[in-house]
Design an enzyme around this catalytic site. Sequence first.
Site, PDB file in Angstrom:
ATOM      1  N   HIS A  60      39.790  37.172  32.167  1.00 25.96           N
ATOM      2  CA  HIS A  60      40.240  36.550  30.912  1.00 25.96           C
ATOM      3  C   HIS A  60      40.534  37.556  29.801  1.00 25.96           C
ATOM      4  O   HIS A  60      40.512  37.185  28.624  1.00 25.96           O
ATOM      5  CB  HIS A  60      39.212  35.504  30.444  1.00 25.96           C
ATOM      6  CG  HIS A  60      37.866  36.074  30.064  1.00 25.96           C
ATOM      7  ND1 HIS A  60      36.677  35.473  30.402  1.00 25.96           N
ATOM      8  CD2 HIS A  60      37.511  37.186  29.356  1.00 25.96           C
ATOM      9  CE1 HIS A  60      35.659  36.181  29.923  1.00 25.96           C
ATOM     10  NE2 HIS A  60      36.157  37.228  29.286  1.00 25.96           N
TER      11      HIS A  60
ATOM     12  N   HIS B 190      34.293  46.087  34.700  1.00 25.38           N
ATOM     13  CA  HIS B 190      34.841  46.745  33.517  1.00 25.38           C
ATOM     14  C   HIS B 190      33.748  47.102  32.533  1.00 25.38           C
ATOM     15  O   HIS B 190      32.703  46.480  32.493  1.00 25.38           O
ATOM     16  CB  HIS B 190      35.948  45.934  32.849  1.00 25.38           C
ATOM     17  CG  HIS B 190      35.561  44.614  32.237  1.00 25.38           C
ATOM     18  ND1 HIS B 190      35.013  43.573  32.937  1.00 25.38           N
ATOM     19  CD2 HIS B 190      35.700  44.162  30.960  1.00 25.38           C
ATOM     20  CE1 HIS B 190      34.830  42.526  32.128  1.00 25.38           C
ATOM     21  NE2 HIS B 190      35.228  42.864  30.907  1.00 25.38           N
TER      22      HIS B 190
ATOM     23  N   GLU C 259      30.136  39.569  33.424  1.00 24.46           N
ATOM     24  CA  GLU C 259      30.819  38.271  33.281  1.00 24.46           C
ATOM     25  C   GLU C 259      30.969  37.563  34.632  1.00 24.46           C
ATOM     26  O   GLU C 259      31.301  36.383  34.673  1.00 24.46           O
ATOM     27  CB  GLU C 259      32.196  38.467  32.633  1.00 24.46           C
ATOM     28  CG  GLU C 259      32.099  38.843  31.167  1.00 24.46           C
ATOM     29  CD  GLU C 259      33.450  39.064  30.517  1.00 24.46           C
ATOM     30  OE1 GLU C 259      33.505  39.074  29.291  1.00 24.46           O
ATOM     31  OE2 GLU C 259      34.458  39.236  31.236  1.00 24.46           O
TER      32      GLU C 259
ATOM     33  N   HIS D 195      32.684  35.135  22.963  1.00 23.48           N
ATOM     34  CA  HIS D 195      32.776  36.520  22.495  1.00 23.48           C
ATOM     35  C   HIS D 195      32.564  36.627  20.987  1.00 23.48           C
ATOM     36  O   HIS D 195      33.101  37.519  20.340  1.00 23.48           O
ATOM     37  CB  HIS D 195      34.136  37.115  22.866  1.00 23.48           C
ATOM     38  CG  HIS D 195      34.389  37.199  24.337  1.00 23.48           C
ATOM     39  ND1 HIS D 195      34.646  36.098  25.111  1.00 23.48           N
ATOM     40  CD2 HIS D 195      34.408  38.272  25.179  1.00 23.48           C
ATOM     41  CE1 HIS D 195      34.827  36.486  26.376  1.00 23.48           C
ATOM     42  NE2 HIS D 195      34.684  37.787  26.438  1.00 23.48           N
TER      43      HIS D 195
HETATM   44 FE   LIG Z   1      35.181  38.818  28.264  1.00 22.52          FE
END
Ligand SMILES: [Fe+2]
Length: 285
Positions: free
Chosen positions: A12, A191, A238, A59
């Site tokens: 996303h 990531h 995530e 977030h």
């Molecule tokens: Fe994210």
Amino acid sequence: MARIIGGIGTTHVPAIGKAIAEGLQNDHYWKPFFSGFDYVHKWLAREKPDVAVVFSNDHGLNFFLDKLPTFAVGAANEYRNEDEGWGIPVVQAAKGDAPLSWHLIEGLVNDGFDITMCQEMLVDHAVTIPLNLMWPSGDWPPIIPVSINTVQHPLPSMARCLELGRSVGRALATYPQDIKVLVIGTGGLSHQLDGERAGFINKEFDELCLDKIVNDPEALTRYSIHNWVELAGAQGVEFLNWMAMRGALTGQVTQVHRNYHIPISNTAAATIVLENAGTAARHAA
Ligand SMILES: [Fe+2]
């Protein structure tokens, strides 16, 4: 009886929203990622889900570090998006399905999940970008957003998120309306956005995760969150959202599509479609 037709996992990252807004889908850099959704569009056009349960992480648009529920479930009839920065435009609100939300909340609490219930909830790019990727026409189905804390440690474990999904799956199987439900998990894969390892990607571990999530998600529960940060990066956690998505698939699960592409904005981007057969019968037993 509600039927869980399948699950979709997808990245996303905010840069995708900017690429959509600028119409860059066929650009040399973006095409390998966006073309991974051609199959998804065909699959969704055939399966026509009535509603989608979306596991994602906020977030900072809705919750921030001062108050951050481990698990929060939306119980509204509409979920607005607002400006969250990142250069992505504010998009349309997602419709909700409050009666189904309350049914899931009831099931989760009965199963021992002390979730936060949100009769008002904003949704950020972790929800809106996947919806736009899957339904680029903007014809999104109503959603039930489930927010999982992947930001403020201590985080829930992979095992706990798998169980959260299983609880949602059990609740869906007892929902009396004859609807088709899609389950979505967003975020990842490997990531890391900051520090000495910014830009860290681990293709080998991502491929292991994509293999195991199909029919052996338990194998991924042996990794602690700290292991996961080491192997997948600080934001690679995530994948907790993907574990919850997989947990909700309570029947016979088959992978029908997978796309993996690196990098997208320093992130390993992945898309997976899992079909789920035979849920209602299994849970009625
Ligand atoms: Fe994210």
